[in-house]
Write a protein that holds these residues in place. Structure first.
Motif, PDB file in Angstrom:
ATOM      1  N   PHE A 183      -1.066  17.007  -4.019  1.00 58.87           N
ATOM      2  CA  PHE A 183      -1.418  15.706  -3.449  1.00 58.87           C
ATOM      3  C   PHE A 183      -1.112  14.553  -4.401  1.00 58.87           C
ATOM      4  CE2 PHE A 183      -4.811  12.439  -2.808  1.00 58.87           C
ATOM      5  CZ  PHE A 183      -4.307  11.919  -1.629  1.00 58.87           C
ATOM      6  N   LYS A 184      -1.366  14.731  -5.688  1.00 51.87           N
ATOM      7  CA  LYS A 184      -1.168  13.639  -6.641  1.00 51.87           C
ATOM      8  C   LYS A 184       0.283  13.166  -6.640  1.00 51.87           C
ATOM      9  CE  LYS A 184      -2.002  12.267 -11.433  1.00 51.87           C
ATOM     10  NZ  LYS A 184      -2.463  12.707 -12.783  1.00 51.87           N
ATOM     11  N   LYS A 185       1.222  14.109  -6.641  1.00 52.96           N
ATOM     12  CA  LYS A 185       2.646  13.748  -6.618  1.00 52.96           C
ATOM     13  C   LYS A 185       3.023  13.099  -5.285  1.00 52.96           C
ATOM     14  CE  LYS A 185       4.119  17.600  -9.562  1.00 52.96           C
ATOM     15  NZ  LYS A 185       4.992  18.810  -9.617  1.00 52.96           N
ATOM     16  N   ILE A 186       2.556  13.709  -4.207  1.00 55.18           N
ATOM     17  CA  ILE A 186       2.873  13.190  -2.870  1.00 55.18           C
ATOM     18  C   ILE A 186       2.360  11.762  -2.717  1.00 55.18           C
ATOM     19  CG2 ILE A 186       2.454  13.482  -0.390  1.00 55.18           C
ATOM     20  CD1 ILE A 186       4.336  15.592  -1.467  1.00 55.18           C
ATOM     21  N   LEU A 187       1.148  11.503  -3.203  1.00 52.57           N
ATOM     22  CA  LEU A 187       0.557  10.178  -3.072  1.00 52.57           C
ATOM     23  C   LEU A 187       1.328   9.141  -3.896  1.00 52.57           C
ATOM     24  CD1 LEU A 187      -1.709   8.531  -1.818  1.00 52.57           C
ATOM     25  CD2 LEU A 187      -3.119   9.035  -3.828  1.00 52.57           C
ATOM     26  N   THR A 188       1.751   9.508  -5.096  1.00 53.45           N
ATOM     27  CA  THR A 188       2.548   8.601  -5.928  1.00 53.45           C
ATOM     28  C   THR A 188       3.818   8.178  -5.207  1.00 53.45           C
ATOM     29  OG1 THR A 188       1.718   9.536  -8.002  1.00 53.45           O
ATOM     30  CG2 THR A 188       3.833   8.398  -8.108  1.00 53.45           C
ATOM     31  N   LEU A 189       4.433   9.108  -4.501  1.00 59.14           N
ATOM     32  CA  LEU A 189       5.679   8.827  -3.788  1.00 59.14           C
ATOM     33  C   LEU A 189       5.438   8.074  -2.483  1.00 59.14           C
ATOM     34  CD1 LEU A 189       7.281  12.322  -4.414  1.00 59.14           C
ATOM     35  CD2 LEU A 189       8.075  10.172  -5.407  1.00 59.14           C
ATOM     36  N   HIS A 190       4.331   8.373  -1.830  1.00 58.92           N
ATOM     37  CA  HIS A 190       4.014   7.754  -0.531  1.00 58.92           C
ATOM     38  C   HIS A 190       3.525   6.312  -0.696  1.00 58.92           C
ATOM     39  CE1 HIS A 190       2.860   7.495   3.628  1.00 58.92           C
ATOM     40  NE2 HIS A 190       1.561   7.443   3.380  1.00 58.92           N
ATOM     41  N   ASN A 191       2.833   6.034  -1.792  1.00 63.80           N
ATOM     42  CA  ASN A 191       2.334   4.694  -2.081  1.00 63.80           C
ATOM     43  C   ASN A 191       3.514   3.821  -2.534  1.00 63.80           C
ATOM     44  OD1 ASN A 191       1.368   2.447  -3.758  1.00 63.80           O
ATOM     45  ND2 ASN A 191      -0.648   3.381  -3.581  1.00 63.80           N
ATOM     46  N   LYS A 192       3.844   2.822  -1.750  1.00 60.95           N
ATOM     47  CA  LYS A 192       5.065   2.055  -2.000  1.00 60.95           C
ATOM     48  C   LYS A 192       5.036   1.282  -3.319  1.00 60.95           C
ATOM     49  CE  LYS A 192       6.583   1.719   2.784  1.00 60.95           C
ATOM     50  NZ  LYS A 192       5.928   2.979   3.123  1.00 60.95           N
ATOM     51  N   PHE A 193       3.860   0.873  -3.762  1.00 66.80           N
ATOM     52  CA  PHE A 193       3.767   0.157  -5.032  1.00 66.80           C
ATOM     53  C   PHE A 193       3.869   1.119  -6.209  1.00 66.80           C
ATOM     54  CE2 PHE A 193       1.292  -2.080  -8.415  1.00 66.80           C
ATOM     55  CZ  PHE A 193       2.175  -3.146  -8.583  1.00 66.80           C
ATOM     56  N   GLU A 194       3.149   2.234  -6.147  1.00 67.78           N
ATOM     57  CA  GLU A 194       3.209   3.219  -7.228  1.00 67.78           C
ATOM     58  C   GLU A 194       4.608   3.821  -7.344  1.00 67.78           C
ATOM     59  OE1 GLU A 194       0.178   6.172  -7.250  1.00 67.78           O
ATOM     60  OE2 GLU A 194      -1.460   4.731  -7.066  1.00 67.78           O
ATOM     61  N   GLU A 239      11.982   2.724  -0.918  1.00 68.29           N
ATOM     62  CA  GLU A 239      10.776   3.517  -0.714  1.00 68.29           C
ATOM     63  C   GLU A 239      11.116   4.986  -0.594  1.00 68.29           C
ATOM     64  OE1 GLU A 239       9.638   3.194   3.895  1.00 68.29           O
ATOM     65  OE2 GLU A 239       9.669   1.234   2.906  1.00 68.29           O
ATOM     66  N   CYS A 240      10.055   5.811  -0.569  1.00 70.41           N
ATOM     67  CA  CYS A 240      10.219   7.270  -0.524  1.00 70.41           C
ATOM     68  C   CYS A 240       9.371   7.859   0.589  1.00 70.41           C
ATOM     69  CB  CYS A 240       9.793   7.875  -1.870  1.00 70.41           C
ATOM     70  SG  CYS A 240       9.758   9.684  -1.879  1.00 70.41           S
ATOM     71  N   ASN A 241       9.910   8.878   1.257  1.00 73.38           N
ATOM     72  CA  ASN A 241       9.162   9.687   2.218  1.00 73.38           C
ATOM     73  C   ASN A 241       9.113  11.117   1.671  1.00 73.38           C
ATOM     74  OD1 ASN A 241       8.761   7.741   4.418  1.00 73.38           O
ATOM     75  ND2 ASN A 241      10.978   7.783   4.559  1.00 73.38           N
ATOM     76  N   PRO A 242       7.983  11.543   1.123  1.00 71.87           N
ATOM     77  CA  PRO A 242       7.900  12.892   0.537  1.00 71.87           C
ATOM     78  C   PRO A 242       7.659  13.970   1.595  1.00 71.87           C
ATOM     79  CG  PRO A 242       5.835  11.745   0.216  1.00 71.87           C
ATOM     80  CD  PRO A 242       6.737  10.778   0.928  1.00 71.87           C
ATOM     81  N   ARG A 243       8.587  14.055   2.538  1.00 69.70           N
ATOM     82  CA  ARG A 243       8.455  14.958   3.688  1.00 69.70           C
ATOM     83  C   ARG A 243       9.824  15.110   4.340  1.00 69.70           C
ATOM     84  NH1 ARG A 243       9.021  11.325   7.751  1.00 69.70           N
ATOM     85  NH2 ARG A 243       8.226   9.213   7.443  1.00 69.70           N
ATOM     86  N   SER A 244       9.852  15.794   5.479  1.00 69.68           N
ATOM     87  CA  SER A 244      11.087  15.898   6.266  1.00 69.68           C
ATOM     88  C   SER A 244      11.449  14.543   6.845  1.00 69.68           C
ATOM     89  CB  SER A 244      10.912  16.869   7.433  1.00 69.68           C
ATOM     90  OG  SER A 244      10.731  18.182   6.994  1.00 69.68           O
TER      91      SER A 244
END
Length: 365
Positions: free
Chosen positions: A99-110, A252-257
Motif C-alpha cells: 500500500f505504501k508504494k501504491i499510495l505514493t504513486l497514486h497521490n499526484k503530489f507525492e 501522473e501515475c496509475n499503479p494498476r492496469s
C-alpha cells in the motif's frame, strides 16, 4: 492455474481474461462487462464497497478464493489500492505491491515529488487548499490530489478561476502545451517484463484515451525503469507524459492496469512471465480502440470528416468485440445504462461515476 481478475467492469479486465485463456480465469466486480464471456470460467458479483466496508469486501473475496481454489488475484481498476491494503490477508498470491508504494504513486503530489527527487522532468507543481497563498501568472492545471480519467481537471489562467471542494487537497500544475503520451508496464522487483508506449491521439475529455497504437520510444522506457527500480516495484503500472520538444514531462501515475495492456496480442501469458521473472518479447503490437466511443464521437462531433480519424477507426480492433466472444459487446450497453442512471442519481459525470464504489480519495478506511 486458477486466476481471479478483479475490476470486471473494465474493458482491460476483459482483455486480460482473453490473453490468459490458457488458465482457468474467474472474474469479479459489482458489475461485470465480461459476464458470460467465453474467456472466463465463472463470474462473481461483489456486493461490498471497499471504500465503505473493506472488511466485508475482504470476506467476499476470500470466500471466492476458497471456494474456487484461486492461486492468484489480479486487480485491474481502482480497487487495486484497497487490494494493496489487504493483500497480506488474502488467502492466495496477489499481483500488486504494498500500500505504501501504491499510495505514493497514486497521490499526484507525492508522485511529482518522487520524480523530482530522481531528477526527472515534471511540470512545476504546488499543493493547494482553500487557505493556500499561491500566485498564478500563467496558464495552469488544477486537479484533486486523488482523481482519475481526467475528471475534475480544469485549465485556469488566474487564482480567481479556482473552484474547489474544501474537503479535498488539490495540485496546481504548470500547463505544458504538448503531445500526451502514455505507458503501460508489467514489472517485477524493479525490472520491466513488458512495456508499451502509445500516443493520446483520440480521447474523451482531458485525456481518457480511446485509441491505442504502439509508439516506439526508448526514452520513455528509461524513465519508467528509473522509477520502478527506485521503488523496487512489482505489479502493473502506467504513466502519463507530455512531450515538449525532445523532453518528456511526467504528469501522473496509475499503479494498476490501463487499456495500454490491450496492445498486447491474445495468448500473451503475462502471469507465467511474472512468476518466472521473464521478459516478454512482442514482435507486433495490436492497434486497439474503444470502437463504440470512436463511432459516437465520429458521428456526433464530425470526426469522420477527417480522413486520418476514419483510417484509425478502420484499422483498430475493438477492445470489447471479438467474433468468437460476442456477449461482452452486448453487455457494455447495459453497463452504460447502469452508470448513466447512477450519474443522474449522484450528479456526477458518467466517466467519474464508473468508479464510485471502488475509488480511493485518501480517506481513512
Amino acid at each position: 492455474m486458477n486466476i481471479l481478475i478483479l475490476g470486471g467492469r473494465a474493458p482491460v479486465a476483459l482483455h486480460l481474461a482473453r490473453i490468459l485463456s490458457m488458465h482457468n480465469v474467474f472474474i469479479a466486480d459489482s458489475v461485470i462487462l465480461a459476464k458470460n464471456s467465453r474467456a472466463i470460467k465463472e463470474s462473481f458479483k461483489i456486493v461490498s464497497k471497499p471504500n465503505k466496508d473493506i472488511e466485508a469486501y475482504l470476506k467476499e473475496i476470500n470466500n471466492i478464493i476458497r471456494k474456487n481454489k484461486i492461486d492468484l488475484v489480479i486487480p485491474t481498476c481502482e480497487e487495486t489500492i484497497y487490494i494493496s491494503m489487504i493483500r497480506n490477508r488474502l488467502e492466495c498470491n496477489v499481483l500488486v505491491d504494498d500500500f505504501k508504494k501504491i499510495l505514493t504513486l497514486h497521490n499526484k503530489f507525492e508522485f511529482i515529488n518522487l520524480c523530482e527527487e530522481l531528477g526527472l522532468k515534471t511540470p512545476k507543481t504546488e499543493l493547494y487548499r482553500k487557505d493556500s497563498s499561491i500566485e498564478i501568472n500563467n496558464k495552469s492545471i488544477i486537479k484533486p490530489v486523488f482523481s482519475r480519467f481526467g475528471t475534475f481537471v480544469k485549465v485556469i489562467n488566474n487564482i480567481n478561476e479556482v473552484v474547489i471542494n474544501e474537503d479535498n487537497k488539490y495540485i496546481i500544475q504548470e500547463f505544458i502545451k504538448g503531445q500526451q503520451y502514455c505507458t503501460y508496464s508489467l514489472v517485477k522487483d524493479g525490472e520491466i517484463l513488458l512495456h508499451v508506449n502509445y500516443k493520446t491521439k483520440h480521447a474523451i475529455g482531458m485525456g481518457t484515451s480511446i485509441y491505442y497504437e504502439y509508439f516506439e520510444s526508448s526514452g520513455l522506457k528509461e524513465i519508467v525503469s528509473k522509477i520502478v527500480k527506485e521503488l523496487n516495484f512489482s505489479g502493473q503500472i502506467a504513466f502519463d507524459f507530455i512531450k515538449l520538444g525532445d523532453n518528456f514531462y511526467l504528469i501522473e501515475c496509475n499503479p494498476r492496469s490501463t487499456s495500454g495492456l490491450t496492445l498486447t496480442p491474445y495468448d500473451t501469458d503475462i502471469v507465467e512471465a511474472f512468476i518466472n521473472g521473464e521478459k516478454i518479447e512482442i514482435d507486433s503490437f495490436t492497434i486497439t480502440s474503444m470502437k463504440v466511443n470512436m463511432f459516437l464521437i465520429g458521428m456526433f462531433k464530425g470526426k469522420f470528416l477527417n480522413k486520418e480519424y476514419r483510417n484509425d477507426y478502420k484499422k483498430s480492433r475493438d477492445i470489447v468485440y471479438e467474433n468468437k466472444d460476442k456477449r461482452p459487446f452486448l453487455n457494455q450497453f447495459w453497463l452504460v445504462i447502469y452508470f448513466f442512471t447512477l450519474s443522474l442519481v449522484y450528479r456526477r459525470s458518467i466517466t467519474g461515476i464508473t468508479t464510485f464504489d471502488i475509488e480511493y480519495n485518501g480517506d481513512e478506511v
